[in-house]
Scaffold this motif. Sequence first.
Motif, PDB file in Angstrom:
ATOM      1  N   PHE A 134      -4.815   8.354   1.804  1.00  0.00           N
ATOM      2  CA  PHE A 134      -4.175   7.520   1.192  1.00  0.00           C
ATOM      3  C   PHE A 134      -4.665   7.360   0.020  1.00  0.00           C
ATOM      4  O   PHE A 134      -5.837   7.218  -0.486  1.00  0.00           O
ATOM      5  N   ILE A 135      -3.690   7.267  -1.064  1.00  0.00           N
ATOM      6  CA  ILE A 135      -3.973   7.245  -2.515  1.00  0.00           C
ATOM      7  C   ILE A 135      -3.142   6.417  -3.202  1.00  0.00           C
ATOM      8  O   ILE A 135      -1.747   6.254  -3.036  1.00  0.00           O
ATOM      9  N   TRP A 136      -3.655   5.743  -4.419  1.00  0.00           N
ATOM     10  CA  TRP A 136      -2.803   4.624  -5.336  1.00  0.00           C
ATOM     11  C   TRP A 136      -2.750   5.536  -6.484  1.00  0.00           C
ATOM     12  O   TRP A 136      -3.825   6.142  -6.993  1.00  0.00           O
ATOM     13  N   TYR A 137      -1.557   5.725  -7.197  1.00  0.00           N
ATOM     14  CA  TYR A 137      -1.347   6.272  -8.332  1.00  0.00           C
ATOM     15  C   TYR A 137      -0.791   5.163  -9.197  1.00  0.00           C
ATOM     16  O   TYR A 137      -0.079   4.438  -8.843  1.00  0.00           O
ATOM     17  N   LYS A 138      -1.066   5.537 -10.647  1.00  0.00           N
ATOM     18  CA  LYS A 138      -0.398   4.549 -11.701  1.00  0.00           C
ATOM     19  C   LYS A 138       0.358   5.486 -12.341  1.00  0.00           C
ATOM     20  O   LYS A 138       0.062   6.789 -13.003  1.00  0.00           O
ATOM     21  N   GLN A 139       1.582   5.019 -12.964  1.00  0.00           N
ATOM     22  CA  GLN A 139       2.637   5.985 -13.816  1.00  0.00           C
ATOM     23  C   GLN A 139       2.981   5.174 -14.738  1.00  0.00           C
ATOM     24  O   GLN A 139       3.865   4.173 -14.590  1.00  0.00           O
ATOM     25  N   GLU A 140       2.876   5.737 -16.046  1.00  0.00           N
ATOM     26  CA  GLU A 140       3.135   4.881 -17.121  1.00  0.00           C
ATOM     27  C   GLU A 140       4.418   5.715 -17.628  1.00  0.00           C
ATOM     28  O   GLU A 140       4.879   7.038 -17.101  1.00  0.00           O
ATOM     29  N   SER A 141       5.535   5.248 -18.341  1.00  0.00           N
ATOM     30  CA  SER A 141       6.813   5.763 -18.721  1.00  0.00           C
ATOM     31  C   SER A 141       6.459   7.112 -19.355  1.00  0.00           C
ATOM     32  O   SER A 141       5.636   7.178 -20.446  1.00  0.00           O
ATOM     33  N   GLY A 142       7.133   8.215 -19.002  1.00  0.00           N
ATOM     34  CA  GLY A 142       7.133   9.431 -19.571  1.00  0.00           C
ATOM     35  C   GLY A 142       5.823  10.323 -19.189  1.00  0.00           C
ATOM     36  O   GLY A 142       5.531  11.267 -19.761  1.00  0.00           O
ATOM     37  N   LYS A 143       4.917   9.691 -18.260  1.00  0.00           N
ATOM     38  CA  LYS A 143       3.889  10.400 -18.125  1.00  0.00           C
ATOM     39  C   LYS A 143       3.697  10.774 -16.571  1.00  0.00           C
ATOM     40  O   LYS A 143       4.660  10.325 -15.840  1.00  0.00           O
ATOM     41  N   GLY A 144       2.954  11.592 -16.004  1.00  0.00           N
ATOM     42  CA  GLY A 144       2.693  12.030 -14.749  1.00  0.00           C
ATOM     43  C   GLY A 144       1.877  10.982 -14.291  1.00  0.00           C
ATOM     44  O   GLY A 144       1.382  10.061 -14.863  1.00  0.00           O
ATOM     45  N   PRO A 145       1.763  10.928 -12.681  1.00  0.00           N
ATOM     46  CA  PRO A 145       1.103   9.932 -12.157  1.00  0.00           C
ATOM     47  C   PRO A 145      -0.467  10.071 -12.067  1.00  0.00           C
ATOM     48  O   PRO A 145      -1.067  11.107 -12.361  1.00  0.00           O
ATOM     49  N   GLN A 146      -1.112   8.685 -12.464  1.00  0.00           N
ATOM     50  CA  GLN A 146      -2.534   8.951 -12.690  1.00  0.00           C
ATOM     51  C   GLN A 146      -3.311   8.375 -11.489  1.00  0.00           C
ATOM     52  O   GLN A 146      -3.039   7.298 -11.069  1.00  0.00           O
ATOM     53  N   PHE A 147      -4.180   9.287 -11.024  1.00  0.00           N
ATOM     54  CA  PHE A 147      -4.982   8.640  -9.934  1.00  0.00           C
ATOM     55  C   PHE A 147      -5.683   7.551  -9.953  1.00  0.00           C
ATOM     56  O   PHE A 147      -6.395   7.366 -11.209  1.00  0.00           O
ATOM     57  N   ILE A 148      -5.791   6.515  -9.243  1.00  0.00           N
ATOM     58  CA  ILE A 148      -6.453   5.215  -9.329  1.00  0.00           C
ATOM     59  C   ILE A 148      -7.481   5.208  -8.278  1.00  0.00           C
ATOM     60  O   ILE A 148      -8.749   5.182  -8.745  1.00  0.00           O
ATOM     61  N   ILE A 149      -7.310   5.329  -7.196  1.00  0.00           N
ATOM     62  CA  ILE A 149      -8.442   5.113  -6.174  1.00  0.00           C
ATOM     63  C   ILE A 149      -7.904   5.742  -4.897  1.00  0.00           C
ATOM     64  O   ILE A 149      -6.532   5.641  -4.540  1.00  0.00           O
ATOM     65  N   ASP A 150      -8.518   6.193  -3.851  1.00  0.00           N
ATOM     66  CA  ASP A 150      -8.308   6.769  -2.618  1.00  0.00           C
ATOM     67  C   ASP A 150      -9.010   6.151  -1.421  1.00  0.00           C
ATOM     68  O   ASP A 150      -9.950   5.499  -1.563  1.00  0.00           O
ATOM     69  N   ILE A 151      -8.533   6.160  -0.161  1.00  0.00           N
ATOM     70  CA  ILE A 151      -9.306   5.628   0.914  1.00  0.00           C
ATOM     71  C   ILE A 151      -8.841   6.610   2.234  1.00  0.00           C
ATOM     72  O   ILE A 151      -7.577   7.088   2.418  1.00  0.00           O
ATOM     73  N   ARG A 152      -9.732   6.821   3.128  1.00  0.00           N
ATOM     74  CA  ARG A 152      -9.521   7.476   4.320  1.00  0.00           C
ATOM     75  C   ARG A 152      -9.543   6.582   5.389  1.00  0.00           C
ATOM     76  O   ARG A 152      -9.941   5.498   5.277  1.00  0.00           O
ATOM     77  N   SER A 153      -8.981   7.116   6.372  1.00  0.00           N
ATOM     78  CA  SER A 153      -8.624   6.213   7.429  1.00  0.00           C
ATOM     79  C   SER A 153      -9.801   5.754   8.317  1.00  0.00           C
ATOM     80  O   SER A 153     -10.090   4.958   9.226  1.00  0.00           O
ATOM     81  N   ASN A 154     -11.215   6.313   8.107  1.00  0.00           N
ATOM     82  CA  ASN A 154     -12.270   5.889   8.589  1.00  0.00           C
ATOM     83  C   ASN A 154     -12.663   4.585   7.994  1.00  0.00           C
ATOM     84  O   ASN A 154     -14.091   4.207   8.161  1.00  0.00           O
ATOM     85  N   MET A 155     -12.122   4.036   6.871  1.00  0.00           N
ATOM     86  CA  MET A 155     -12.759   3.071   6.013  1.00  0.00           C
ATOM     87  C   MET A 155     -11.471   2.094   6.124  1.00  0.00           C
ATOM     88  O   MET A 155     -10.265   2.291   6.100  1.00  0.00           O
TER      89      MET A 155
END
Lengths: 113, 119
Positions: free
Chosen positions: A33-54
């Motif tokens: 799973f991943i969280w992305y941040k997207q500002e207007s007019g820009k592509g999604p920016q990676f914030i943080i991810d996590i795998r299912s074993n955590m």
Amino acid sequence: GESVGLHLPTLSVQEGDNSIINCAYSNSASDYFIWYKQESGKGPQFIIDIRSNMDKRQGQRVTVLLNKTVKHLSLQIAATQPGDSAVYFCAENYPSNTGKLIFGQGTTLQVKP
Amino acid sequence: GAGVSQTPSNKVTEKGKYVELRCDPISGHTALYWYRQSLGQGPEFLIYFQGTGAADDSGLPNDRFFAVRPEGSVSTLKIQRTERGDSAVYLCASSLTSVLLAGSADTQYFGPGTRLTVL
């Protein structure tokens, strides 16, 4: 059908407060799973991810929590700043044997000064 | 270092025309992905390359859409006979490895997108 959804379309917080953005996912077999941040007019920016074993992972000012029992993901932002204002998407890798990410519709975070 | 770049940033075309959208991934990244994002929605998967081969093209909406990555680096998304419904932001992402290569998913880093408008 398969989907990743967010509970609230818009979240408004005061600068300096903590923010919590929630996400429900549908596929119990998803393992990444991943969280992305997207500002207007820009592509999604990676914030943080996590795998299912955590169930928890921390970054700089951000924490992701994963509850596989209820298929719930959350993003916590500490000491929210005006620069955090954006749309936040959670995404799941499903099927897990592919490179495909399934995104939710996003939550808009508004930070009031 | 340089991130994912996409050209053009904006493309306006007429219905029925052919368009090509280009993506330059992060140097050394072996996997490349195309997504499409409509206004107010999250990105939707189109296709994913591991190296030169399309590992999963299940998201391409129809046979008007085609993508190539001949040398395992730059990729081009090609749309034939464009329709007004093709208007969207086309996003490209890359990752160092992928589930096909490493057995587990890797972080995908996105470019700024190409905004396609079909009149």
